[in-house]
Design an enzyme around this catalytic site. Structure first.
Site, short mmCIF file in Angstrom:
data_model
loop_
_atom_site.label_atom_id
_atom_site.label_comp_id
_atom_site.label_asym_id
_atom_site.label_seq_id
_atom_site.Cartn_x
_atom_site.Cartn_y
_atom_site.Cartn_z
N HIS A 104 35.10 17.93 53.63
CA HIS A 104 35.98 17.35 52.61
C HIS A 104 37.44 17.67 52.94
CE1 HIS A 104 34.79 21.35 51.16
NE2 HIS A 104 35.97 21.41 50.58
N TYR A 159 38.22 21.98 40.65
CA TYR A 159 38.70 23.15 39.91
C TYR A 159 39.26 22.66 38.57
CZ TYR A 159 38.68 25.78 44.36
OH TYR A 159 38.33 26.40 45.53
N PRO A 216 37.70 34.79 43.97
CA PRO A 216 37.13 33.63 44.67
C PRO A 216 37.91 32.33 44.52
CG PRO A 216 35.72 34.31 42.84
CD PRO A 216 36.78 35.35 42.96
N LYS A 254 38.74 32.20 49.85
CA LYS A 254 39.35 32.76 51.04
C LYS A 254 38.58 33.93 51.67
CE LYS A 254 42.46 29.91 51.36
NZ LYS A 254 41.76 28.91 52.14
N TYR A 279 46.58 26.76 51.29
CA TYR A 279 45.14 26.65 51.03
C TYR A 279 44.36 26.44 52.34
CZ TYR A 279 40.80 24.85 48.94
OH TYR A 279 39.50 24.65 48.60
P1 RFL Z 1 29.69 41.67 52.86
O1 RFL Z 1 29.18 40.31 52.80
O2 RFL Z 1 29.83 42.44 51.60
O3 RFL Z 1 28.75 42.47 53.86
C1 RFL Z 1 28.82 43.89 54.00
C2 RFL Z 1 27.47 44.38 54.47
O4 RFL Z 1 27.55 45.79 54.65
C3 RFL Z 1 26.37 46.39 54.10
N1 RFL Z 1 26.70 47.79 53.74
C4 RFL Z 1 26.35 48.85 54.50
N2 RFL Z 1 25.68 48.91 55.65
C5 RFL Z 1 25.48 50.14 56.18
N3 RFL Z 1 25.93 51.30 55.58
C6 RFL Z 1 26.61 51.26 54.43
N4 RFL Z 1 27.05 52.38 53.86
C7 RFL Z 1 26.86 49.99 53.84
N5 RFL Z 1 27.48 49.58 52.73
C8 RFL Z 1 27.39 48.24 52.67
C9 RFL Z 1 26.02 45.51 52.91
O5 RFL Z 1 24.64 45.62 52.57
C10 RFL Z 1 26.38 44.12 53.44
O6 RFL Z 1 25.29 43.51 54.08
O7 RFL Z 1 31.13 41.74 53.57
P2 RFL Z 1 31.69 40.86 54.81
O8 RFL Z 1 30.71 40.80 55.93
O9 RFL Z 1 33.06 41.41 55.04
O10 RFL Z 1 31.82 39.37 54.22
C11 RFL Z 1 32.74 39.06 53.21
C12 RFL Z 1 32.19 37.95 52.31
O11 RFL Z 1 30.89 38.28 51.89
C13 RFL Z 1 33.08 37.69 51.08
O12 RFL Z 1 34.46 37.79 51.41
C14 RFL Z 1 32.84 36.30 50.45
O13 RFL Z 1 31.54 36.18 49.96
C15 RFL Z 1 33.84 36.04 49.31
N6 RFL Z 1 33.60 34.77 48.63
C16 RFL Z 1 34.01 33.57 49.18
N7 RFL Z 1 34.64 33.56 50.37
C17 RFL Z 1 35.01 32.37 50.95
O14 RFL Z 1 35.61 32.40 52.04
N8 RFL Z 1 34.71 31.14 50.37
C18 RFL Z 1 34.06 31.09 49.17
O15 RFL Z 1 33.78 29.99 48.69
C19 RFL Z 1 33.73 32.33 48.51
N9 RFL Z 1 33.10 32.31 47.33
C20 RFL Z 1 32.92 34.75 47.40
C21 RFL Z 1 32.69 33.48 46.77
C22 RFL Z 1 32.46 35.94 46.80
C23 RFL Z 1 31.81 35.87 45.59
N10 RFL Z 1 31.34 37.10 45.03
C24 RFL Z 1 30.01 37.32 44.62
C25 RFL Z 1 32.16 38.29 45.14
C26 RFL Z 1 32.05 33.42 45.56
C27 RFL Z 1 31.62 34.61 44.94
C28 RFL Z 1 30.95 34.47 43.59
C1 PHB Z 2 31.51 28.16 46.11
O1 PHB Z 2 31.04 27.07 46.45
O2 PHB Z 2 30.79 29.16 45.93
C2 PHB Z 2 32.96 28.30 45.88
C3 PHB Z 2 33.79 27.20 46.09
C4 PHB Z 2 35.16 27.32 45.89
C5 PHB Z 2 35.68 28.54 45.49
C6 PHB Z 2 34.85 29.64 45.30
C7 PHB Z 2 33.49 29.52 45.50
O3 PHB Z 2 37.01 28.68 45.29
#
Ligand code: RFL
Ligand code: PHB
Length: 400
Positions: free
Chosen positions: A72, A200, A292, A296, A384
């Site tokens: 998109h 959004y 979120p 990013k 963005y």
């Molecule tokens: P993660 O994914 O948290 O992975 C870290 C891993 O480390 C493990 N761990 C350990 N392992 C060994 N020893 C320890 N002591 C440890 N402690 C922890 C954990 O089990 C885990 O497997 O971090 P990483 O790899 O840096 O990745 C980052 C992303 O997960 C995060 O930034 C995104 O999910 C954020 N986010 C979004 N990012 C986007 O770019 N686009 C999105 O659309 C987006 N939507 C979101 C999101 C995050 C959300 N939440 C739940 C916070 C939507 C949501 C709702």
């Molecule tokens: C998602 O699809 O989980 C999502 C999309 C846009 C956002 C955050 C999360 O800004």
């Protein structure tokens, strides 16, 4: 055990780093606290920047993404009683986005790791990082009741916000910057066809977001007070509230169905500086968290890993420490750009509990300006889209 790079955390940052190091001929071992199944059960990110998409394709990890993902051109914004409008990143910058789930990326990375025989040790606990200021750091951990030791040249802390790596940096060295927002997002995943676009919504009842994972999987979020409990939100209540936050025509086209996942995430902005201490490097959520809004977080984890793998590969190929010395400052430039953008979008689109009439009017006029000004749209489109990855020569730029 011995390896070149010990990677703590097998989320997207850790698994992608092991993939990129492998391609550069650098060996690594991944230590992950959870089981594979648990890592795959976390529903998180969904929107990938062009830079992330290009990188995954260049690693041969784009096939399923191109098949199942939804390309998109930008973000749709709707707000009370107005026509929706689009920040068309493609029109302004020629860049696009892909809606493709973090869960799917994680599966793709795990499959690639299995294929190349990557050592990933799941279900490790009591992970401790030692001697990170020396040339011979090591990681101690327990697995199946056994105390183990991994010797290495470098440690990559990819263990997320609640991990142990960042805490290994002495408090006299680490600076923390934090903003906690007074609300969270309640999100659901449902096996229903999504809206055609990611939308959004700014609404007097609170923010709402329509997103997707595939043509048959939808992801929706609503802003909720911090003390909200998932149990108080049966599906019917969620759908009613979601629809109430979108204009009537969009609400009418939202297809409802039973949720297959429902969870609440608090919103926070956080940056730890520097992202390197001695032989420890932080990458991804271990170093920074963004709300979120703007999607990013995962994209920042990917750019950190891109810079870090390039720096480590250069060190092993040439013996030069130039890129590893420049890693923290280079990564932080991109991090702060996205931290600022997601903070801006959070302020623009949410209802804050302590908003005065003045704040409310200022927010409305900011939206009005964005809706009517080509220049404002171009500026937001640039932010963005995410900054382009810097070339290695930029490592000479001094840190602030
Ligand atoms: P993660 O994914 O948290 O992975 C870290 C891993 O480390 C493990 N761990 C350990 N392992 C060994 N020893 C320890 N002591 C440890 N402690 C922890 C954990 O089990 C885990 O497997 O971090 P990483 O790899 O840096 O990745 C980052 C992303 O997960 C995060 O930034 C995104 O999910 C954020 N986010 C979004 N990012 C986007 O770019 N686009 C999105 O659309 C987006 N939507 C979101 C999101 C995050 C959300 N939440 C739940 C916070 C939507 C949501 C709702
Ligand atoms: C998602 O699809 O989980 C999502 C999309 C846009 C956002 C955050 C999360 O800004």
């Amino acid at each position: 055990m011995k390896t070149q790079v010990a990677i703590v955390g097998g989320g997207p940052a850790g698994m992608l780093l092991s993939e990129m190091l492998h391609r550069a001929g650098v060996a690594s071992v991944v230590l992950e606290r959870s089981s594979e199944a648990h890592v795959l059960s976390r529903i998180r990110a969904g929107v990938l920047e062009q830079g992330t998409v290009d990188l995954l394709r260049s690693l041969g990890l784009g096939e399923r993404m191109d098949r199942e993902g939804h390309p998109h051109d930008g973000m749709q914004i709707v707000w009370a009683g107005r026509e929706n409008f689009m920040i068309d990143v493609h029109a302004h910058l020629g860049k696009r986005f892909m809606a493709y789930g973090q869960t799917q990326i994680q599966e793709d990375l795990m499959a690639a790791a299995r294929e190349r025989g990557q050592v990933v040790l799941n279900e490790v606990d009591s992970v401790r990082l030692e001697d990170i200021e020396s040339e011979h750091p090591h990681v101690l951990f327990r697995r199946d009741g056994e105390e183990l030791r991994l010797d290495c040249d470098f440690i990559a802390g990819c263990d997320g916000f609640h991990g142990v790596s960042r805490k290994a940096i002495p408090p006299t060295v680490l600076r923390e910057f934090e903003k906690v927002y007074p609300f969270g997002w309640l999100g659901i995943l449902s096996r229903t066809p999504p809206l055609a676009d990611i939308v959004y919504a700014n609404n007097p009842r609170g923010f709402a977001l329509a997103s997707m994972r595939s043509p048959t999987l939808s992801r929706y979020y609503i802003q909720v007070p911090l003390e909200t409990r998932v149990e108080d939100w049966p599906d019917d209540r969620f759908w009613d509230e979601l629809k109430a936050r979108f204009p009537a025509d969009m609400a009418a086209s939202i297809v409802t169905g039973p949720s297959i996942e429902k969870s609440i995430a608090p919103l926070r902005s956080y940056v730890a500086e520097p992202m390197r201490h001695g032989r420890l490097f932080l990458a991804g959520d271990a170093a920074h968290i963004v709300p979120p809004t703007g999607a990013k977080g995962l994209n920042l984890a990917v750019s950190d890993v891109f810079y870090l793998s390039r720096a480590l590969a250069d060190f092993y190929a040439t013996g030069s420490t130039r890129l590893i010395d420049g890693y923290s400052a280079m990564a932080l430039r991109r991090v702060w750009s996205s931290v600022r953008t997601s903070w801006y979008l959070t302020n623009l689109l949410h209802r804050f509990p302590d908003m005065s009439d003045f704040d409310q009017r200022a927010q409305e006029y900011e939206l009005h300006y964005l809706q009517t000004s080509h220049h404002a749209q171009a500026a937001l489109a640039e932010q963005y889209a995410g900054l382009p990855f810097e070339p290695p020569e930029a490592a000479a730029v001094p840190p602030r």
